[in-house]
Design a protein around this motif. Sequence first.
Motif, mmCIF file in Angstrom:
data_model
loop_
_atom_site.group_PDB
_atom_site.id
_atom_site.type_symbol
_atom_site.label_atom_id
_atom_site.label_comp_id
_atom_site.label_asym_id
_atom_site.label_seq_id
_atom_site.Cartn_x
_atom_site.Cartn_y
_atom_site.Cartn_z
ATOM 1 N N UNK A 40 -0.068 -6.891 4.449
ATOM 2 C CA UNK A 40 -1.373 -6.774 3.790
ATOM 3 C C UNK A 40 -1.585 -5.417 3.141
ATOM 4 N N UNK A 41 -0.773 -4.439 3.514
ATOM 5 C CA UNK A 41 -0.981 -3.073 3.060
ATOM 6 C C UNK A 41 -0.075 -2.745 1.892
ATOM 7 N N UNK A 42 -0.613 -1.958 0.958
ATOM 8 C CA UNK A 42 0.153 -1.496 -0.190
ATOM 9 C C UNK A 42 0.172 0.012 -0.257
ATOM 10 N N UNK A 43 0.602 0.531 -1.391
ATOM 11 C CA UNK A 43 0.740 1.977 -1.560
ATOM 12 C C UNK A 43 -0.172 2.526 -2.652
ATOM 13 N N UNK A 44 -0.189 1.883 -3.802
ATOM 14 C CA UNK A 44 -0.973 2.403 -4.931
ATOM 15 C C UNK A 44 -2.418 1.926 -4.829
ATOM 16 N N UNK A 45 -3.360 2.837 -5.131
ATOM 17 C CA UNK A 45 -4.789 2.542 -5.084
ATOM 18 C C UNK A 45 -5.331 2.449 -6.503
ATOM 19 N N UNK A 46 -6.178 1.461 -6.737
ATOM 20 C CA UNK A 46 -6.736 1.273 -8.068
ATOM 21 C C UNK A 46 -7.740 2.373 -8.395
ATOM 22 N N UNK A 47 -8.096 2.468 -9.671
ATOM 23 C CA UNK A 47 -9.016 3.511 -10.123
ATOM 24 C C UNK A 47 -10.393 3.357 -9.488
ATOM 25 N N UNK A 48 -10.906 2.134 -9.463
ATOM 26 C CA UNK A 48 -12.223 1.893 -8.872
ATOM 27 C C UNK A 48 -12.218 2.183 -7.380
ATOM 28 N N UNK A 49 -11.118 1.885 -6.711
ATOM 29 C CA UNK A 49 -11.015 2.157 -5.276
ATOM 30 C C UNK A 49 -11.033 3.655 -5.003
ATOM 31 N N UNK A 50 -10.407 4.432 -5.869
ATOM 32 C CA UNK A 50 -10.418 5.886 -5.701
ATOM 33 C C UNK A 50 -11.823 6.449 -5.870
#
Length: 312
Positions: free
Chosen positions: A261-271
């Motif tokens: 379920x976990x990833x590495x890159x975070x989206x712009x809105x999430x940041x």
Amino acid sequence: MNVKLAMQTLSESVSKSLIFLSQVPDKKIQNKFLQCIPTAQFCQNFNDMTDMLNCKNEFSKQEFNCPLNDSNYLRLKMYAENFEQYITKLTDKKGTAILKTQRKTDFLGIIVCLRNIFPLFEKLKSLGLTYLLTYKLSQDYLETFFSAIRNRNGFNNNPNALQFQTSYKRLLVKHELREFQNGNCLSDNIAILHVSSRKENYKYPIGNPDMLQGTIEFDHDYISTCFTLSKCVEEIVLYISGFISHKLMFIVNCAICKEQLLGESMSLLSKLKNRGPFITPSKDVSSICKVSERIIRQYSHTLLSIKILKQS
């Protein structure tokens, strides 16, 4: 004045949304929101000022919405001085300082409140209090009570003594406070007057059968736009994917499944919206959410007709 609308507009969410739209990887959207950063800063500053003057919980650990005490006295006082300087620099379209225009009342009121909470805390501290909850200084309790009195008399602003006595007795026997959209304040959980448990459900259908009748000509192809997600929509779906992964982490017991379920890159809105530990969704979860969004957009009218999705 619609206080609910004002609080939702001058909020951190609106500020982050404007910044997101100015940075989203879509040139058309970016060109429309290139000069929105001052507006985003305006919303953020007034959100922080409102939080400072609206603290209810003595155990709150937020940066601004926290009780005034000895540990944060100097920090909050510095923020208040910065907010005051920001307001004094605001101007209207003609370049006139906002504090010298006819719309200066609200801005002066905020400055007066920010200045007075610190000497008030020092006075209360000498009497034995260790912290100050700024929400306790609000007049919302009186205004909601007066609103209930006016409601009993058909919103009469000038009731006589007998009408006031009758309304007050009825409120003591059965008190039910409703929230009005054009009121001067928002209702809250009060010991004497309770907020109504009844909620109004507004229906916003995502599919309109009337639009399917006849032939309609558009400037561009809306069908392809409906089935393909724009860059802005993709960023929003990725943000929702993180929320879904966060909820699934509490449901799934398998350690291997949790890793998927976990990833590495975070989206712009999430940041931009990240306030602490944020779970980054994996590519598989993000892909599933994107496909689900396309299917819901494609079959929105069908889903509503067979009552699979509940209208809210």
